[in-house]
Design an enzyme around this catalytic site. Structure first.
Site, mmCIF file in Angstrom:
data_model
loop_
_atom_site.group_PDB
_atom_site.id
_atom_site.type_symbol
_atom_site.label_atom_id
_atom_site.label_comp_id
_atom_site.label_asym_id
_atom_site.label_seq_id
_atom_site.Cartn_x
_atom_site.Cartn_y
_atom_site.Cartn_z
ATOM 1 C CG ASP A 153 19.933 -0.345 87.578
ATOM 2 O OD1 ASP A 153 19.327 -0.201 88.620
ATOM 3 O OD2 ASP A 153 20.328 -1.442 87.223
ATOM 4 N NE ARG A 155 18.792 -2.898 89.900
ATOM 5 C CZ ARG A 155 18.738 -3.862 89.014
ATOM 6 N NH1 ARG A 155 18.210 -5.156 89.443
ATOM 7 N NH2 ARG A 155 19.412 -3.832 87.835
#
Length: 612
Positions: A153, A155
């Site tokens: 991930d 982000r």
């Protein structure tokens, strides 16, 4: 309400300030008719330079802290852009429904929806679609990202913290199931007073995706798990799939593997868990359920039945390995998908820590949906089975056939591939009734000699396909008018009546032989030791061979009486005929060697082929 541009001054001086660039009012309308009004804000000075948006919804102004009033935090959702889910309604994820839910919840409570341009957990749209393709082979959403060289991930919510600070929302109630969002905002100086979970937006296509988020990153998701299915319940689930399999049979053949929608349906029904041990979350059912599942799936699509039959069987094979391997493969769920092939046998060389294997293996049924491959290799005079990730192998697109085209039974190749020692096991030990897994699991099916189940898929598939052919023939002759005949419909002809009864009888014969073979198998695995006598092995294989032959003959009788239009590619009968013809050439249904070895066994002369 006019937004006053403010800068963020948390106790984290490294966070750069952001200011509101513009505000515009936008009326929103969703496909289900729900409407809302949002003030859409853009910003200057965001750390990542992306064009993120903040949608202010409801009476958000009164939710901001004011010195003269009691404090109440705005409801906030950080929503990462998802073109496939938000715009096109993809059911592979839950993003679209979460966006719709968030707008309604925030409009009622007052707060902000931050639409963040971080497609695919920050890896981008194209990479996300590449990850989807890897997920179709068995990887979960996080493993697929890693396989592409990305982080699980990627982000970063720095810009989100800047946007919230710019509108004065330094403390929020966060609408999310993802604990990482709350952790990042808190570290960036945004107080999170409450984490409010979103709903569970489950579909047949996203169950595995949501389960990965729950299990891998501790998302607060309460997913329904398949209950331990009984024999009857499992068959009811399979019967419900048959109409969909028939609808997709043409697509399955065209793309030469099972469609994503079919795999999602099968997983949702728990089909791959049929033989998986109860200790790892499987159903631990027996051979009777297994072969009946394959037979019924074949009534919908023989390619699907063949593929699924082997994938179920390979879960059972993995459950026979020692505990170290089982801990590895069952870590992500009760039904790890693996292809298995032993023809031709590869070569293995002993090296420090394991083996170096090379070879080209054919007919790897199910490989298009598998994370693992079980490969037969020869080391000196010992045959081994090696477990390797499919991603370590070269996949060769060789499955261009007349029938069973949808199985995707392509070739695999490796050159000097290292296999750790714990992922190699002697074939004789793995195939024995007292295999390593039998010391771990209590399910009776785990003691069944491996060669037994290997012989069941082809005849079950042929029988189910022939049963569907009889059903189609009956429907056809009750309405079809045959040229150059006097009858109004084919069924009124005595010859057609005789043809139908012959086909019906052949399928009944095939079914009786098949049931007899299953009876022999179940009787053997319910006793100790489970090894069948030569007489039982002979009767078992003979019954299966004769069942396949009768099924194929029934299809030939039907096709000969179905006219030229039955050979159109749009007609399922021609596909059934091609599929069954290919099945008859599989070693488990090739009748000449079966008759020879069965005769030896029945006469007490001794079976001379160990794998028979």
């Amino acid at each position: 309400m006019t937004v006053v541009s403010e800068t963020l001054t948390p106790p984290f001086p490294a966070l750069p300030a952001a200011t509101v660039r513009s505000t515009v009012t936008v009326p929103l309308r969703f496909p289900d008719g729900f409407t809302a009004t949002a003030e859409v804000l853009t910003f200057h000075g965001l750390a990542d330079g992306q064009e993120h948006l903040l949608l202010a919804l409801g009476d958000w102004g009164r939710m901001l802290p004011e010195p003269s009033s009691a404090y109440s935090a705005p409801l906030v959702r950080l929503h990462s852009e998802c073109l496939t889910g938000d715009v096109f309604g993809s059911e592979r994820c839950d993003c679209g429904p979460q966006l719709r839910e968030a707008v309604e919840e925030i409009s009622a409570a007052g707060g902000f929806l931050l639409y963040l341009r971080q497609e695919g957990r920050g890896i981008g749209l194209y990479s996300k679609l590449d990850a989807y393709a890897l997920q179709d082979t068995g990887l979960d959403t996080y493993e697929a990202n890693l396989a592409l060289g990305h982080g699980e991930d990627e982000r970063d919510y720095t810009a989100a913290a800047q946007m919230l600070g710019a509108v004065g929302a330094t403390t929020v109630r966060l609408l999310t199931n993802n604990p990482d969002k709350a952790a990042q905002l808190t570290a960036l100086g945004i107080g999170v007073t409450e984490q409010v979970p979103t709903g569970v937006h489950l579909s047949p296509a996203n169950h595995a995706y949501l389960a990965a988020k729950r299990d891998h990153t501790a998302h607060t998701l309460d997913l329904p798990q398949p209950a331990v299915a009984s024999h009857d319940e499992m068959l009811a689930r399979v019967d419900a799939l048959i109409p969909r399999l028939r609808e997709r049979a043409g697509e399955t053949e065209r793309i030469r593997h099972l469609p994503e929608s079919t795999m999602a349906d099968l997983k949702e029904a728990g089909v791959f868990q049929v033989l998986s041990p109860t200790a790892v979350g499987g159903f631990g059912l027996g051979a009777e359920t297994y072969v009946e599942v394959v037979r019924r799936l074949a009534r919908g699509c023989p390619s699907t039945a063949w593929t699924v039959g082997h994938l179920i069987e390979h879960v059972w094979m993995l459950a026979r390995w020692p505990g170290k391997v089982q801990d590895e493969v069952f870590a992500s769920g009760p039904a790890p998908l693996a292809a298995a092939t032993g023809a031709p046998v590869g070569a293995a060389v002993k090296v420090p820590g394991g083996y170096s294997i090379s070879g080209r293996w054919t007919f790897a049924s199910g490989v298009m949906h598998s994370e693992w491959a079980l490969l037969a290799v020869q080391h000196d005079d010992v045959r081994l089975q090696c477990l390797v990730p499919v991603s370590d192998l070269e996949l060769l697109d060789t499955w261009h056939t007349a029938g069973l085209r949808g199985t995707g039974s392509n070739d695999l190749r490796a050159e000097a591939l290292f296999v750790p020692e714990h992922r190699a096991i002697g074939w004789a030990l793995l195939g024995a009734a007292d295999n390593p897994g039998s010391l771990i699991h209590q399910d009776p099916i785990i003691h069944t000699p491996m060669a037994t189940l290997l012989n069941l898929v082809a005849p079950a598939t042929a029988l189910g396909a022939a049963e569907h052919a009889v059903e189609l023939f009956r429907e056809r002759i009750l309405v079809r008018k045959v040229k150059n005949t006097r009858e109004a419909r084919q069924a009124d002809s005595p010859l057609a009546q005789a043809r139908y009864s012959r086909a019906y009888g052949l399928v009944a014969t095939a079914r009786l032989h098949w049931e007899e073979a299953i009876r022999v198998v179940t009787a053997s695995y319910q006793r100790r030791p489970t090894t069948m006598t030569d007489h039982e092995r002979a009767a078992f294989r003979l019954s299966l061979g004769l069942s396949g032959t009768a099924s194929a003959e029934a299809v030939r009788v039907i096709m000969a009486g179905s006219g030229g239009s039955a050979h159109r590619l749009s007609n399922p009968l021609q596909r059934i005929q091609r599929d069954v013809d290919v099945l008859l050439n599989h070693p488990t249904l090739t009748l000449d060697p079966i008759l020879e070895q069965a005769g030896r066994g029945l006469l007490g002369l001794g079976i001379t082929v160990p794998s028979f």
